[in-house]
Design an enzyme around this catalytic site. Structure first.
Site, PDB file in Angstrom:
ATOM      1  CG  ASP A  65      -1.951   1.092   1.229  1.00  0.00           C
ATOM      2  OD1 ASP A  65      -2.502   1.370   0.146  1.00  0.00           O
ATOM      3  OD2 ASP A  65      -2.231   1.675   2.299  1.00  0.00           O
ATOM      4  CG  HIS A  69       2.559   6.658  -1.427  1.00  0.00           C
ATOM      5  ND1 HIS A  69       2.102   7.061  -2.654  1.00  0.00           N
ATOM      6  CD2 HIS A  69       1.454   6.238  -0.749  1.00  0.00           C
ATOM      7  CE1 HIS A  69       0.781   6.902  -2.716  1.00  0.00           C
ATOM      8  NE2 HIS A  69       0.366   6.390  -1.570  1.00  0.00           N
TER       9      HIS A  69
END
Ligand code: BG6
Length: 527
Positions: free
Chosen positions: A273, A278
């Site tokens: 995730d 990121h």
């Protein structure tokens, strides 16, 4: 003044040709007038249709519509720009607008009685579309037209399992002409094979230059500031290497839990995730070489080199270089919160990690031997995203005391909750004698910024409308990121260990500090 995303070269090309204003020996008013006169309008967008697949979904309501509304309010959107929301329900436009007001309301910050809202609502159209019904795509094409000079953005805010079907249908009805851009939301796959399959399927209908793989962290102002700071100044470049950097820390901590996304999250976990996208993108921005230009591919080539240089994880590394955690009940801001296993839609014996800390290494000349510590978690003590560059200690202590005082010699780039850059260093303690104490130089962008700062989604949506790919991931970057992450997932799976438990509202399992102390480091704490 720092770079706006719209200063990427697609817009900048003719700026270089222009006579530059004289160096600032003028007074401020004169200078501003000069700047305004010579600067082309970099903010306008062309006319566009923004088509939101998943127009009634969570992302559209929480992020996309609020971002478009902000852009509308600031006058950035072309007056002829339309927003076409798609959903499976047979809604009238009034039904849809009512849904937007109730679901998007808290995020929109809009006065629904205002003229600004009325003119924004006039841009909106709602169309019923079921991705499994080809005729619905014919209706979409009839609504949009297939003029290849017109900018059409198709934002796929749906489950990735629908991406292939949607793209095939768009191509069938002629909506893959050069004016069409497709935004692909994460998660783009569950592993390398599924991510490759999605990319290959989408590539059947669209060229790579039409594909905008979004990572909203790249749209955050401070991430672009990092580029401006690194490549707009000469100050840091000589120090930005293994000779002077002791370690780099990248933290994205959230105080939120899984927030109603239990079903998705339990199959996903923190590594997929947050780290695969990121955190690795932030790592690239810190570690990349200066690109030859600000063109999208020049930047993406440099990021790709970093991803390819990441040292692969071997089986024994997993125990010594990674920590998995899962939160148990605790308190956030003094209020009790349940543990992960008690959240809705989570398997009672789930081993999904809600926290990860990893020691990554980049095997190239600039960074060999410098640990990059990555950390992310849900239900942590506070919401915080920051990049910390810790420089080496001085070779000799002239002033007594340890050569490396805690927290000194650090550059801290804060992304959240506030955006700032601070330089932590040692200075003389005032008064008699010659004792040093840690202090810092602070640059707080929120209080110094003269202009409204666009949110990440707003900036990225505007970039898509303007055709600027620099802040989006190229297919090979995604593949390289999965290549590095996948062996870690496989090792975790093979060793079958349960994640380490941590109390909600803390900084994660104790093993996370031990990970750094093996390298003589510790997680950065504010002075
Ligand atoms: C998303 C993750 O990509 O990023 C979420 O799927 C996470 O789990 C979110 O909460 C964090 O984004 P931000 O911008 O709020 O830090």
């Amino acid at each position: 003044m720092f770079h706006d995303s719209n200063q990427f070269p697609e817009n900048n090309a003719d700026l270089d040709e222009q006579p530059q204003p004289p160096l600032p020996t003028l007074n401020q008013d004169h200078l501003m007038a000069t700047t305004t006169r010579t600067k082309p309008d970099m903010t306008a967008t062309p006319a566009f249709d923004m088509v939101l697949f998943g127009g009634t979904g969570d992302l559209a309501m929480r992020k996309l519509l609020p971002a478009l509304f902000q852009a509308h309010q600031s006058g950035t959107l072309h007056p002829a720009g339309r927003i076409v929301a798609l959903g499976r329900g047979a809604l009238t436009l009034d039904d849809y607008l009512a849904q937007v007001q109730s679901q998007s309301g808290p995020h929109l910050k809009a006065d629904f009685a205002s003229a600004a809202w009325a003119s924004f609502a006039a841009r909106l159209t709602y169309l019923k579309l079921d991705a499994s019904v080809p005729a619905d795509f014919d209706a979409l094409a009839a609504l949009l037209g297939t003029d290849d000079a017109h900018v059409t953005v198709c934002y796929l805010a749906t489950a990735p399992s629908l991406f292939e079907r949607i793209c095939t249908q768009l191509a069938r009805v002629g909506l893959n002409h050069p004016g069409v851009r497709v935004v692909l939301e994460k998660p783009l796959g569950h592993d390398l094979a599924s991510s490759e399959a999605i990319n290959a399927a989408v590539a059947q209908s669209f060229t790579e230059s039409q594909l905008y793989r979004i990572d909203h962290y790249l749209g955050k102002e401070s991430v672009q500031n990092l580029m401006a700071m690194r490549f707009g100044n000469v100050l840091f470049e000589p120090l930005w290497r293994r000779e002077w950097v002791d370690n780099v820390q990248i933290t994205i901590a959230e105080d939120l839990g899984v927030e109603g996304r239990g079903e998705f999250y339990d199959k996903t976990g923190a590594l997929r995730d947050m780290v695969q996208n990121h955190l690795l993108q932030l790592l690239c921005m810190v570690a990349m070489e200066p690109p030859a230009s600000l063109e999208a591919d020049a930047i993406r080539d440099e990021k790709l080199k970093v991803l390819k240089a990441l040292k692969p994880f071997a089986e024994p590394d997993v125990a010594s270089k990674s920590v998995r955690g899962q939160y148990r009940a605790g308190a956030i801001d003094g209020k009790p919160v349940v543990g992960y296993l008690q959240e809705a839609d989570i398997a009672p014996d789930s081993r999904t990690e809600t926290f990860v800390a990893i020691k990554a290494e980049i095997a190239n000349w600039r960074w060999a031997g410098v640990p990059f510590f990555l950390r992310t978690g849900k239900r942590m003590q506070e919401r915080l995203a920051e990049i910390v560059i810790s420089f080496r200690a001085v070779p000799l202590s002239l002033f007594g005391g340890p050569v490396a005082l805690q927290g000194a010699n650090r550059l801290v780039i804060r992304l959240q909750p506030e955006e700032s850059i601070s330089l932590h260093f040692l200075a003389k303690e005032p008064g008699d004698g010659m004792r040093l104490h840690p202090t810092k130089l602070d640059l707080d962008f929120e209080s110094t910024a003269q202009k409204r700062r666009a949110d990440a989604y707003e900036r990225l949506l505007l970039d898509v409308i303007r055709g600027q790919l620099g802040l989006f991931m190229r297919r090979d970057e995604l593949t390289a990121a999965w290549r590095w992450v996948e062996p870690i997932l496989e090792c975790w799976e093979r060793n079958g260990e349960a994640p380490k438990s941590y109390t909600a509202g803390t900084w994660g399992p104790a093993a996370s500090s031990a990970l750094l102390s093996r390298d003589g480091a510790s997680w950065h704490e504010e002075l």
